[in-house]
Design a protein around this motif. Structure first.
Motif, PDB file in Angstrom:
ATOM      1  N   LEU A 129     -63.266 -68.283 -11.794  1.00 49.63           N
ATOM      2  CA  LEU A 129     -62.512 -67.430 -10.881  1.00 49.63           C
ATOM      3  C   LEU A 129     -63.171 -66.058 -10.769  1.00 49.63           C
ATOM      4  O   LEU A 129     -63.417 -65.560  -9.672  1.00 49.63           O
ATOM      5  N   ARG A 130     -63.491 -65.473 -11.902  1.00 56.31           N
ATOM      6  CA  ARG A 130     -64.132 -64.155 -11.894  1.00 56.31           C
ATOM      7  C   ARG A 130     -65.489 -64.209 -11.202  1.00 56.31           C
ATOM      8  O   ARG A 130     -65.847 -63.317 -10.426  1.00 56.31           O
ATOM      9  N   GLY A 131     -66.248 -65.268 -11.453  1.00 55.86           N
ATOM     10  CA  GLY A 131     -67.551 -65.412 -10.819  1.00 55.86           C
ATOM     11  C   GLY A 131     -67.453 -65.487  -9.306  1.00 55.86           C
ATOM     12  O   GLY A 131     -68.251 -64.872  -8.595  1.00 55.86           O
ATOM     13  N   LEU A 132     -66.470 -66.240  -8.799  1.00 54.68           N
ATOM     14  CA  LEU A 132     -66.299 -66.348  -7.350  1.00 54.68           C
ATOM     15  C   LEU A 132     -65.926 -65.005  -6.725  1.00 54.68           C
ATOM     16  O   LEU A 132     -66.427 -64.643  -5.657  1.00 54.68           O
ATOM     17  N   PHE A 133     -65.033 -64.276  -7.380  1.00 58.22           N
ATOM     18  CA  PHE A 133     -64.625 -62.991  -6.828  1.00 58.22           C
ATOM     19  C   PHE A 133     -65.763 -61.971  -6.921  1.00 58.22           C
ATOM     20  O   PHE A 133     -65.950 -61.165  -6.007  1.00 58.22           O
ATOM     21  N   GLU A 134     -66.528 -61.994  -8.007  1.00 49.52           N
ATOM     22  CA  GLU A 134     -67.657 -61.064  -8.125  1.00 49.52           C
ATOM     23  C   GLU A 134     -68.757 -61.390  -7.117  1.00 49.52           C
ATOM     24  O   GLU A 134     -69.430 -60.490  -6.619  1.00 49.52           O
ATOM     25  N   LYS A 135     -68.925 -62.672  -6.827  1.00 53.32           N
ATOM     26  CA  LYS A 135     -69.949 -63.072  -5.855  1.00 53.32           C
ATOM     27  C   LYS A 135     -69.640 -62.511  -4.467  1.00 53.32           C
ATOM     28  O   LYS A 135     -70.544 -62.159  -3.709  1.00 53.32           O
ATOM     29  N   TYR A 139     -56.606 -71.750  -0.514  1.00 49.47           N
ATOM     30  CA  TYR A 139     -56.736 -73.203  -0.639  1.00 49.47           C
ATOM     31  C   TYR A 139     -56.809 -73.607  -2.113  1.00 49.47           C
ATOM     32  O   TYR A 139     -56.137 -74.555  -2.543  1.00 49.47           O
ATOM     33  N   ILE A 140     -57.576 -72.869  -2.896  1.00 42.33           N
ATOM     34  CA  ILE A 140     -57.683 -73.152  -4.328  1.00 42.33           C
ATOM     35  C   ILE A 140     -56.320 -72.969  -4.998  1.00 42.33           C
ATOM     36  O   ILE A 140     -55.918 -73.767  -5.849  1.00 42.33           O
ATOM     37  N   ARG A 141     -55.595 -71.929  -4.601  1.00 42.16           N
ATOM     38  CA  ARG A 141     -54.254 -71.707  -5.147  1.00 42.16           C
ATOM     39  C   ARG A 141     -53.337 -72.886  -4.845  1.00 42.16           C
ATOM     40  O   ARG A 141     -52.653 -73.397  -5.736  1.00 42.16           O
ATOM     41  N   SER A 200     -53.941 -59.253  -4.983  1.00 41.74           N
ATOM     42  CA  SER A 200     -52.768 -60.084  -5.228  1.00 41.74           C
ATOM     43  C   SER A 200     -53.158 -61.546  -5.438  1.00 41.74           C
ATOM     44  O   SER A 200     -52.633 -62.222  -6.335  1.00 41.74           O
ATOM     45  N   LEU A 201     -54.082 -62.040  -4.633  1.00 36.69           N
ATOM     46  CA  LEU A 201     -54.554 -63.418  -4.769  1.00 36.69           C
ATOM     47  C   LEU A 201     -55.245 -63.620  -6.106  1.00 36.69           C
ATOM     48  O   LEU A 201     -55.024 -64.618  -6.791  1.00 36.69           O
ATOM     49  N   TYR A 202     -56.066 -62.653  -6.515  1.00 33.32           N
ATOM     50  CA  TYR A 202     -56.758 -62.752  -7.802  1.00 33.32           C
ATOM     51  C   TYR A 202     -55.751 -62.805  -8.949  1.00 33.32           C
ATOM     52  O   TYR A 202     -55.871 -63.621  -9.858  1.00 33.32           O
ATOM     53  N   LYS A 203     -54.749 -61.930  -8.913  1.00 32.83           N
ATOM     54  CA  LYS A 203     -53.740 -61.920  -9.975  1.00 32.83           C
ATOM     55  C   LYS A 203     -52.974 -63.235 -10.028  1.00 32.83           C
ATOM     56  O   LYS A 203     -52.698 -63.757 -11.116  1.00 32.83           O
ATOM     57  N   GLU A 204     -52.635 -63.758  -8.867  1.00 35.76           N
ATOM     58  CA  GLU A 204     -51.892 -65.018  -8.831  1.00 35.76           C
ATOM     59  C   GLU A 204     -52.735 -66.170  -9.380  1.00 35.76           C
ATOM     60  O   GLU A 204     -52.258 -66.984 -10.174  1.00 35.76           O
ATOM     61  N   LEU A 205     -53.990 -66.233  -8.985  1.00 37.32           N
ATOM     62  CA  LEU A 205     -54.874 -67.281  -9.503  1.00 37.32           C
ATOM     63  C   LEU A 205     -55.108 -67.112 -11.003  1.00 37.32           C
ATOM     64  O   LEU A 205     -55.190 -68.103 -11.738  1.00 37.32           O
ATOM     65  N   HIS A 206     -55.202 -65.886 -11.454  1.00 35.80           N
ATOM     66  CA  HIS A 206     -55.392 -65.647 -12.885  1.00 35.80           C
ATOM     67  C   HIS A 206     -54.177 -66.140 -13.668  1.00 35.80           C
ATOM     68  O   HIS A 206     -54.322 -66.769 -14.722  1.00 35.80           O
ATOM     69  N   ARG A 207     -52.983 -65.879 -13.162  1.00 32.03           N
ATOM     70  CA  ARG A 207     -51.768 -66.377 -13.820  1.00 32.03           C
ATOM     71  C   ARG A 207     -51.720 -67.896 -13.818  1.00 32.03           C
ATOM     72  O   ARG A 207     -51.334 -68.511 -14.806  1.00 32.03           O
ATOM     73  N   LEU A 208     -52.096 -68.503 -12.708  1.00 29.74           N
ATOM     74  CA  LEU A 208     -52.107 -69.965 -12.630  1.00 29.74           C
ATOM     75  C   LEU A 208     -53.123 -70.564 -13.598  1.00 29.74           C
ATOM     76  O   LEU A 208     -52.906 -71.647 -14.140  1.00 29.74           O
TER      77      LEU A 208
END
Length: 91
Positions: free
Chosen positions: A35-41, A60-62, A12-20
């Protein structure tokens, strides 16, 4: 292993950040790539405390991104309307 609820929070957080990220003001920043790099890491995290720490960073980023958008909208509105001068008889 992360619980199902934690997994859903992360998705849910990933989707929200992607939309933002669609409206991010600086296209050269590559918001979606970072964003993708941080989540993959962090995809291999197993410890619940580490996962929670990563989720807090994402939240916090959101919040900072939302604040940036609010500031951008405020500045745009401020430029659209002229400032009222004290000598103006019709404010």
């Amino acid at each position: 292993m992360a619980s199902r609820q934690t997994r859903l929070r992360v998705i849910s957080l990933y989707k929200e950040l992607h939309r933002l990220g669609r409206d991010y003001p600086d296209p050269s920043y590559n918001f979606h790539g970072k964003l993708r790099g941080l989540f993959e890491k962090n995809k291999d995290l197993k410890d619940e405390a580490e996962i929670e720490k990563a989720i807090k960073l994402g939240e916090y980023i959101r919040n900072e991104t939302l604040a940036l958008y609010s500031l951008r909208k405020y500045r745009h509105l401020k430029r659209m309307y002229p400032a009222v001068s004290p000598t103006d008889p019709f404010p």
